[in-house]
Design a protein around this motif. Structure first.
Motif, mmCIF file in Angstrom:
data_model
loop_
_atom_site.group_PDB
_atom_site.id
_atom_site.type_symbol
_atom_site.label_atom_id
_atom_site.label_comp_id
_atom_site.label_asym_id
_atom_site.label_seq_id
_atom_site.Cartn_x
_atom_site.Cartn_y
_atom_site.Cartn_z
ATOM 1 N N UNK A 166 -25.858 1.041 -11.085
ATOM 2 C CA UNK A 166 -27.163 0.115 -11.137
ATOM 3 C C UNK A 166 -28.084 0.355 -12.258
ATOM 4 N N UNK A 167 -27.431 0.817 -13.331
ATOM 5 C CA UNK A 167 -28.355 1.359 -14.141
ATOM 6 C C UNK A 167 -27.956 0.270 -15.632
ATOM 7 N N UNK A 168 -29.133 -0.540 -15.968
ATOM 8 C CA UNK A 168 -28.781 -1.324 -17.027
ATOM 9 C C UNK A 168 -29.413 -0.821 -18.457
ATOM 10 N N UNK A 169 -30.537 0.108 -18.190
ATOM 11 C CA UNK A 169 -30.897 0.478 -19.622
ATOM 12 C C UNK A 169 -30.218 1.756 -20.009
ATOM 13 N N UNK A 170 -30.335 1.964 -21.407
ATOM 14 C CA UNK A 170 -29.434 3.048 -22.016
ATOM 15 C C UNK A 170 -29.982 4.401 -21.126
#
Ligand code: GLU
Length: 323
Positions: free
Chosen positions: A303-307
């Motif tokens: 669920x992580x989209x940012x670097x």
């Protein structure tokens, strides 16, 4: 006399030097959360507790701030007013891509992911006497969709849209913080409210234990919505947490994940320390809130989209969780 004065000077100098040393050594970090009856607030407290235990080792003192929610947290982490924030996974995605609340500001390039935490469900609580059982019944009703700054506001709007309800025309929309909604519902000032939140939580307990009987309404008929947005998934709310609610079965809805974010400007050693203390002591961390029941190390990378922040990467590599 002289000797006494000399001693006093020595003592004063030592106290001053010790204070300066301790101050120089301690890094203070603030974690942005949500309303105090949500799950973000105790989650910020749980993360802070893990790292504060090792204050002597890391020189970090983490504190928690109650805020208006995800959108506020992203913006405050980006401006440097907060060091960390708890943010819905859909909001993280939108901020990175410059969508929704960030359409005018553009992509938030300094946003960094650390890990994800508990699942959150788009929760629709209604008064039994309002006759509402499903989201489709909200037409013409007084509904709190959430404050600007909250994560849930856009979820409420998306859910309403998907069943053909325009929040500006078809309902009487209220814009107050989720923590105030249970009181308004009990006072008969609203018919229903949305809250995107982990379960169990204090706000829904409060709403379901008053004199006015309440229930969870289902959010169904949202297949189009699930196909349209990559960050939404079906979910169900464990009704057993709320014996006061008039539901027989777990209400169906959809949801997102709570995630922990920071800025590229926050030093690697600080992010590393927070990540390490949560993951190395995950069993202890999970005991701090029942919403963390299903957490696994693997699920906490979803669920992580940012670097990922380099401080988090350093820990995940050391722990063999990523290559
Ligand atoms: N998901 C909510 C928001 O982003 C907060 C939920 C909570 O505080 O647990 O505004």
């Amino acid at each position: 006399m002289r000797k006494g004065l000399f001693l006093s000077i020595i003592v004063a100098a030592t106290v001053f030097m010790t204070q300066t040393f301790v101050q120089a050594k301690t890094t203070f970090v603030t974690i942005g959360t949500g309303g105090i009856t949500g799950v973000y607030y105790p989650t910020g407290g749980a993360i802070a507790k893990m790292v504060n235990k090792k204050r002597d080792q890391y020189g970090i003192r983490a504190t928690v701030e109650s805020t208006g929610g995800s959108v506020f947290n992203v913006n405050s982490v980006m401006s440097g007013d907060l060091d960390f924030g708890i943010v819905q996974s859909d909001r993280q995605y939108q901020a990175v891509k410059g969508m929704a609340d960030w359409e005018d500001k553009g992509p938030q390039e300094n946003l960094r992911a650390v890990f994800s935490i508990h699942p959150e469900s788009v929760t629709l609580i209604v008064a039994v006497d309002s006759g509402i059982t499903d989201i489709k019944d909200l037409k013409g009703k007084k509904v709190n969709i959430g404050n600007p700054g909250s994560g849930q506001r856009q979820n409420s709007i998306d859910a309403l849209n998907s069943v053909g309800i325009d929040f500006e025309k078809d309902i009487k929309a209220e814009n107050v913080k989720a923590a105030e909604a249970p009181g308004l519902l009990q006072d008969d000032r609203i018919d229903a409210f949305f809250y995107t939140v982990g379960h169990p939580n204090g706000a829904i307990k409060e709403a379901t234990s008053g004199a006015r009987k309440v229930r969870f309404a289902s959010i169904t008929g949202i297949e189009k919505l699930l196909g349209q947005y990559p960050y939404y998934a079906k979910s169900a709310i464990p009704i057993s947490f709320y014996p006061g609610a008039e539901n027989a079965a777990d209400p169906e809805t959809f949801g997102v994940k709570a995630t922990f974010v920071t800025s590229a400007k926050v030093p690697d050693n600080v992010v590393y320390a927070l990540t390490k203390e949560v993951f190395d002591n995950l069993d202890d961390f999970k005991k701090l809130h029942p919403a963390y029941n299903g957490l696994t190390k693997e699920s906490m990378l979803e669920g992580l989209s940012a670097p990922l922040h380099p401080g988090a990467i350093k820990y995940f590599k050391e722990a063999g969780m990523i290559k």
